[in-house]
Scaffold this motif. Sequence first.
Motif, PDB file in Angstrom:
ATOM      1  N   VAL A   6      49.268  59.941  77.300  1.00 37.64           N
ATOM      2  CA  VAL A   6      49.946  59.210  76.233  1.00 37.64           C
ATOM      3  C   VAL A   6      50.001  60.141  75.036  1.00 37.64           C
ATOM      4  O   VAL A   6      48.973  60.695  74.629  1.00 37.64           O
ATOM      5  CB  VAL A   6      49.205  57.911  75.867  1.00 37.64           C
ATOM      6  CG1 VAL A   6      49.889  57.218  74.700  1.00 37.64           C
ATOM      7  CG2 VAL A   6      49.117  56.996  77.073  1.00 37.64           C
ATOM      8  N   ILE A   7      51.201  60.337  74.495  1.00 33.88           N
ATOM      9  CA  ILE A   7      51.379  61.162  73.298  1.00 33.88           C
ATOM     10  C   ILE A   7      51.818  60.246  72.171  1.00 33.88           C
ATOM     11  O   ILE A   7      52.757  59.455  72.334  1.00 33.88           O
ATOM     12  CB  ILE A   7      52.433  62.262  73.532  1.00 33.88           C
ATOM     13  CG1 ILE A   7      51.978  63.197  74.647  1.00 33.88           C
ATOM     14  CG2 ILE A   7      52.691  63.032  72.238  1.00 33.88           C
ATOM     15  CD1 ILE A   7      53.014  64.221  75.061  1.00 33.88           C
ATOM     16  N   GLU A   8      51.137  60.376  71.054  1.00 29.12           N
ATOM     17  CA  GLU A   8      51.462  59.552  69.887  1.00 29.12           C
ATOM     18  C   GLU A   8      51.730  60.436  68.682  1.00 29.12           C
ATOM     19  O   GLU A   8      51.074  61.469  68.502  1.00 29.12           O
ATOM     20  CB  GLU A   8      50.295  58.614  69.564  1.00 29.12           C
ATOM     21  CG  GLU A   8      49.999  57.634  70.681  1.00 29.12           C
ATOM     22  CD  GLU A   8      48.784  56.767  70.398  1.00 29.12           C
ATOM     23  OE1 GLU A   8      47.881  57.214  69.662  1.00 29.12           O
ATOM     24  OE2 GLU A   8      48.743  55.643  70.915  1.00 29.12           O
ATOM     25  N   LYS A   9      52.686  60.033  67.867  1.00 27.99           N
ATOM     26  CA  LYS A   9      52.974  60.727  66.615  1.00 27.99           C
ATOM     27  C   LYS A   9      51.913  60.322  65.605  1.00 27.99           C
ATOM     28  O   LYS A   9      51.626  59.144  65.427  1.00 27.99           O
ATOM     29  CB  LYS A   9      54.372  60.348  66.114  1.00 27.99           C
ATOM     30  CG  LYS A   9      54.743  60.947  64.788  1.00 27.99           C
ATOM     31  CD  LYS A   9      55.138  62.394  64.945  1.00 27.99           C
ATOM     32  CE  LYS A   9      55.701  62.946  63.641  1.00 27.99           C
ATOM     33  NZ  LYS A   9      54.905  64.006  63.075  1.00 27.99           N
ATOM     34  N   ALA A  10      51.313  61.298  64.959  1.00 25.21           N
ATOM     35  CA  ALA A  10      50.318  61.041  63.919  1.00 25.21           C
ATOM     36  C   ALA A  10      50.854  61.614  62.610  1.00 25.21           C
ATOM     37  O   ALA A  10      51.984  62.090  62.547  1.00 25.21           O
ATOM     38  CB  ALA A  10      48.987  61.687  64.306  1.00 25.21           C
ATOM     39  N   TYR A  14      50.831  65.598  66.507  1.00 27.33           N
ATOM     40  CA  TYR A  14      50.862  64.699  67.654  1.00 27.33           C
ATOM     41  C   TYR A  14      49.488  64.684  68.297  1.00 27.33           C
ATOM     42  O   TYR A  14      48.773  65.693  68.269  1.00 27.33           O
ATOM     43  CB  TYR A  14      51.897  65.175  68.687  1.00 27.33           C
ATOM     44  CG  TYR A  14      53.313  65.077  68.183  1.00 27.33           C
ATOM     45  CD1 TYR A  14      54.077  63.946  68.436  1.00 27.33           C
ATOM     46  CD2 TYR A  14      53.879  66.099  67.439  1.00 27.33           C
ATOM     47  CE1 TYR A  14      55.376  63.842  67.960  1.00 27.33           C
ATOM     48  CE2 TYR A  14      55.174  66.004  66.954  1.00 27.33           C
ATOM     49  CZ  TYR A  14      55.914  64.870  67.218  1.00 27.33           C
ATOM     50  OH  TYR A  14      57.198  64.755  66.741  1.00 27.33           O
ATOM     51  N   SER A  15      49.117  63.553  68.850  1.00 25.29           N
ATOM     52  CA  SER A  15      47.850  63.461  69.570  1.00 25.29           C
ATOM     53  C   SER A  15      48.137  62.948  70.973  1.00 25.29           C
ATOM     54  O   SER A  15      49.141  62.282  71.209  1.00 25.29           O
ATOM     55  CB  SER A  15      46.866  62.536  68.849  1.00 25.29           C
ATOM     56  OG  SER A  15      47.382  61.227  68.787  1.00 25.29           O
ATOM     57  N   ALA A  16      47.251  63.300  71.893  1.00 27.94           N
ATOM     58  CA  ALA A  16      47.425  62.883  73.280  1.00 27.94           C
ATOM     59  C   ALA A  16      46.081  62.484  73.860  1.00 27.94           C
ATOM     60  O   ALA A  16      45.041  62.999  73.449  1.00 27.94           O
ATOM     61  CB  ALA A  16      48.036  64.013  74.107  1.00 27.94           C
TER      62      ALA A  16
END
Length: 68
Positions: A6-10, A14-16
């Motif tokens: 799962v990759i999320e915009k921070a 980006y974090s995964a």
Amino acid sequence: MRYAIVIEKADGNYSAYVPDLPGCVAAGSTVKAVEEKIRAAIRFHIDGLKADGLPVPAATSIAEYVEA
């Protein structure tokens, strides 16, 4: 093995994370960078589990997009 990530915009990056490998995370300035880092993190995480004599979790998570 092939793991779902799962990759999320921070804020500013980006974090995964890997749902099947609790604690396996990475961050990067771009999607490509975080993908490269999470691949390395997965290998490192699995190597650590093996070194500690712990089982390596099977890849069971499924990622899919749906229309809403």
